[in-house]
Design an enzyme around this catalytic site. Structure first.
Site: not given
Ligand code: BGC
Length: 753
Positions: A228
């Site tokens: 993530d």
């Molecule tokens: C989120 C993800 C997301 C990623 C990219 C993170 O803060 O938890 O779900 O895909 O950011 O934006």
């Protein structure tokens, strides 16, 4: 090609491949002909940021269709529909030069308070897994990769980058992992995204068991594990654990730490090569697909129509005394700002800039062919009452036969990044509802909320309640279709609506304290808890009304095979007993026995949606396997089937079971292997075991006792929990400690006879 490319790269280049080049791009290596690919959110639309778009500026992205978020799609209980949405997402991604869509999210709704529940499907792992797999298949059918997230146990936003989710092994396997397992093994997503949080003390992104033993070795995942965004704490540990790609770019800093670790011998270069190789495979696969001819652009009108069709199948009609559907001739008023300014998606990284936005007011005007009386009633961003707006709403409602009152959560109440603290609608909206109802008009409440809200306390004021969740950009049109009967409601609750927050199973432990959150309710999440304690709920899991009625009959259970090969074919006849075409969600729940662990009363194991014309009937069929009757045995560390009688229910909700039948399970009872550590009661429970103990535990002849007093009925009751090794030390046991290993072998031999 990846192997040949890898061989030509320097150590530093290999390391650089395993982290991003920027926020959304993978690292290009021009010298070796390796291009970048683009990853974008996800999950219910393509959030393609223009070059230079910054991560926090989530609201700046190219227009794309905002389909219903997962909270709504989950309520459709319709894998075909979700697959079609996935295909449309894939087409848009292709057209926007996006190679990987960051979704779906299949985390379980452990608590209704999780701020990101609007991005997840359900409190149930089976439903989440089936719908997650459908979305992945749809996206990937267009040559675009999907990335299932957030692996694993990311069930809250509070302290999400550090919190340790403390979960026992059985609960992990039965509740928090099955959706990922199903998606990975059936839809084969190109990527899995590791979660921010820790799992039992270890960061998910650095968890060797999670990322390697389970995901790759047991489940056979062959794709890329991406972090993530910002989840990596110790890059070397993460790479070693099985994380291939750190996102976004760390500016080269953590790449250098990998190089240093290889040079100092702390990191095996083959581990780095394996990760870099998997990233190269992904890039190669993505660019190969991207090079295939694809339509430039997409049919924005067609996708908007699909978004409307989908939204209409997601809303859940919770109650209806017959006021719905409305007739064009009805004198209808509409109250509530959300009718004019819809809430249709949640905040955070999934935020989409829609291509169009429908509102209920305009759509009702178009459908009814006249201007409905309207009053905004409240200001969504304010909690205080606004007397002038209330007066106006009361006036408007007073002149109407039916008033549609649009209520919901203010946008700021639910977002990625933080959790809610209560389940209540704003007090000003509830005050408005009371005043409108007091005019004598018949009230239809339409709700807009991404997380569950509490209805107890006010739903008696409404003749009908339509739970609209967050329905995406075409939600306004879909709601109008449902209110006027152009569409027949067919959504079903993918999560329980409790009477009170205090009734929810994680109430005492969510969102944890001092850096840890203990999943103390175990497998009893959502309806599994409410059914186990026999508690009242507001509206049960699986519930949803229609403008028609369905009859259930002719349950047949055809059982073949035993143990691992067990297959139970379930069929039932469903008939549309009403006057309108409608869709029924047929749900199969299984309650299976166990002498070893406490199991839920019943669990959703299959479902299907069937469309029937008035009077029409159809036989729906399901196949259950041994796994559907098994539980995860934490000591044996595998799924275990116990002998006994299981019940298969077919019904319209978890509390509306229409047909039930029994299945006799034959299986070897889980074997207990005795050791000197085993308690006296376990020894005595083995047929023949007590006789062996009586033979061995003999007092001297002068006592006149035939055997030790510990083997009398009362002795066994009192000392049953004492391990035999310790019992042997007690005066009066008359047991030779040196013989225990031999006795264990003798009694174990009796067991395997
Ligand atoms: C989120 C993800 C997301 C990623 C990219 C993170 O803060 O938890 O779900 O895909 O950011 O934006």
């Amino acid at each position: 090609m990846p192997d040949r490319v890898l061989a030509r790269l320097t150590l530093a280049e290999r390391a650089s491949l395993t982290s991003g080049q920027s926020l959304w791009l993978t690292q290009a290596i021009d010298r070796a002909g390796v291009p970048s690919i683009t990853l974008s959110d996800g999950p219910h639309g393509v959030r393609r940021q223009p070059a230079g778009g910054d991560h926090l500026g989530v609201e700046h992205s190219l227009p794309a269709t905002c389909f219903p978020p997962a909270v709504a799609l989950g309520s459709s209980w319709d894998a075909d529909l979700v697959r079609r949405v996935g295909e449309a997402l894939g087409r848009e991604a292709r057209a926007m030069d996006v190679q990987v869509l960051l979704g779906p999210g299949v985390n379980i709704k452990r608590s209704p308070l999780c701020g990101r529940n609007f991005e997840y499907f359900s409190e149930d792992p089976h439903l989440s897994g089936v719908l997650g797999a459908a979305l992945v298949s749809g996206v990937q059918s267009q040559g675009v990769g999907a990335c299932v997230k957030h692996f694993a146990a990311n069930n809250q936003e509070t302290d999400r980058l550090r919190i340790s989710a403390e979960i026992d092994e059985r609960t992990l396997h039965e509740i928090y992992l099955p959706a990922f397992h199903h998606v990975v093994t059936t839809a084969r997503p190109w990527l899995v995204m590791s979660a921010y949080n820790r799992l039992n003390g270890v960061y998910a992104s650095e968890h060797p068991w999670l990322l390697t033993e389970l995901l790759r070795e047991q489940w056979g995942f062959r794709g890329v594990v991406v972090s993530d965004w910002g989840a990596v704490d110790d890059r070397v540990a993460a790479l070693r654990a099985g994380l291939d790609l750190e996102m976004p770019s760390s500016g080269g800093g953590t790449d250098a730490s990998l190089v240093a670790a290889v040079e100092s011998g702390r990191l095996d270069p083959e581990v780095l090569d394996a990760a870099a190789g998997r990233v190269l495979d992904l890039v190669e696969r993505a660019t190969r697909h991207a090079a295939e001819p694809a339509p430039t652009g997409w049919d924005a009108g067609g996708h908007h129509r699909l978004a409307r069709e989908a939204a209409a199948q997601c809303a859940v009609l919770l109650k209806n005394d017959g006021v719905l559907p409305l007739r064009p001739a009805d004198r209808v008023a509409i109250v509530g700002e959300f009718a004019r300014t819809p809430r249709y998606q949640g905040a955070g990284s999934s935020h989409i800039v829609p291509t169009r936005l429908d509102d209920l007011l305009t759509e009702v005007r178009a459908l009814a062919g006249r201007e409905p009386a309207f009053a905004p009633g409240y200001r969504p961003a304010e909690t205080g009452r606004c007397p002038e707006l209330e007066e106006e709403a009361v006036r408007v409602a007073g002149g109407a036969e039916v008033t549609v009152v649009c209520l919901g959560l203010p946008a700021a109440d639910e977002s990625e990044g933080y959790d809610r603290t209560h389940l209540e609608l704003p007090a000003n909206q509830l005050a408005l509802l009371e005043r409108v109802a007091a005019t004598g008009t018949r009230v239809v409440v339409v709700l807009s909320n991404g997380g569950v809200v509490r209805l107890a306390g006010w739903d008696h004021l409404a003749a009908a309640v339509l739970e609209g969740w967050l329905l995406g950009q075409a939600g306004g049109g879909a709601l109008a279709d449902l209110l006027y009967g152009v569409a027949n409601p067919c959504g079903r609750l993918a999560e329980t609506i409790p009477l009170r927050l205090e009734d929810t199973p994680s109430y005492l432990t969510f969102p944890g304290e001092l850096g840890a959150v203990r999943y103390g309710e175990g497998v009893f999440v959502g309806y599994r808890h409410h059914d186990a304690v026999g508690g009242q709920v507001g509206y049960p899991f699986g519930h949803g009304l229609s403008y028609t009625r369905f009859g259930y009959a002719d349950l047949e259970l055809d059982q073949q095979g035993t143990e691992e090969d067990l297959v139970v074919r379930v069929s039932a006849r469903i008939t549309n007993l009403g006057e309108r075409t409608g869709r029924e969600v047929v749900q199969v729940y299984v309650g299976a026995p166990s002498t070893q662990v406490r199991r839920p009363e019943r669990e959703l194991r299959a479902f299907g949606k069937v469309e029937l014309a008035p009077g029409e009937s159809a036989v729906v069929r399901f196949t259950l396997t041994a796994r559907d009757f098994s539980f995860y045995h934490p000591l044996r560390r595998r799924w275990t089937l116990e002998p006994g009688t299981a019940v298969v229910h077919v019904g319209a909700s978890s509390r509306d079971l229409r047909l039930s039948g029994e299945v006799t399970l034959t299986a070897e009872p889980p074997r207990v292997v005795l050791t000197p550590e085993s308690p006296l009661a376990d020894w005595a429970a083995v047929p023949g075991g007590l006789e062996v103990l009586r033979r061995e535990m003999r007092p001297p002849a002068e006592t006149g006792q035939p055997h030790s007093r510990f083997l009398s009925d009362s002795g066994l009751r009192m000392a049953g929990s004492v391990p035999l090794r310790r019992l042997a030390r007690f005066p009066g046991a008359y047991l030779d400690p040196d013989k225990l290993e031999r006795l264990a072998a003798e009694v174990n031999a009796l067991l395997s006879r």
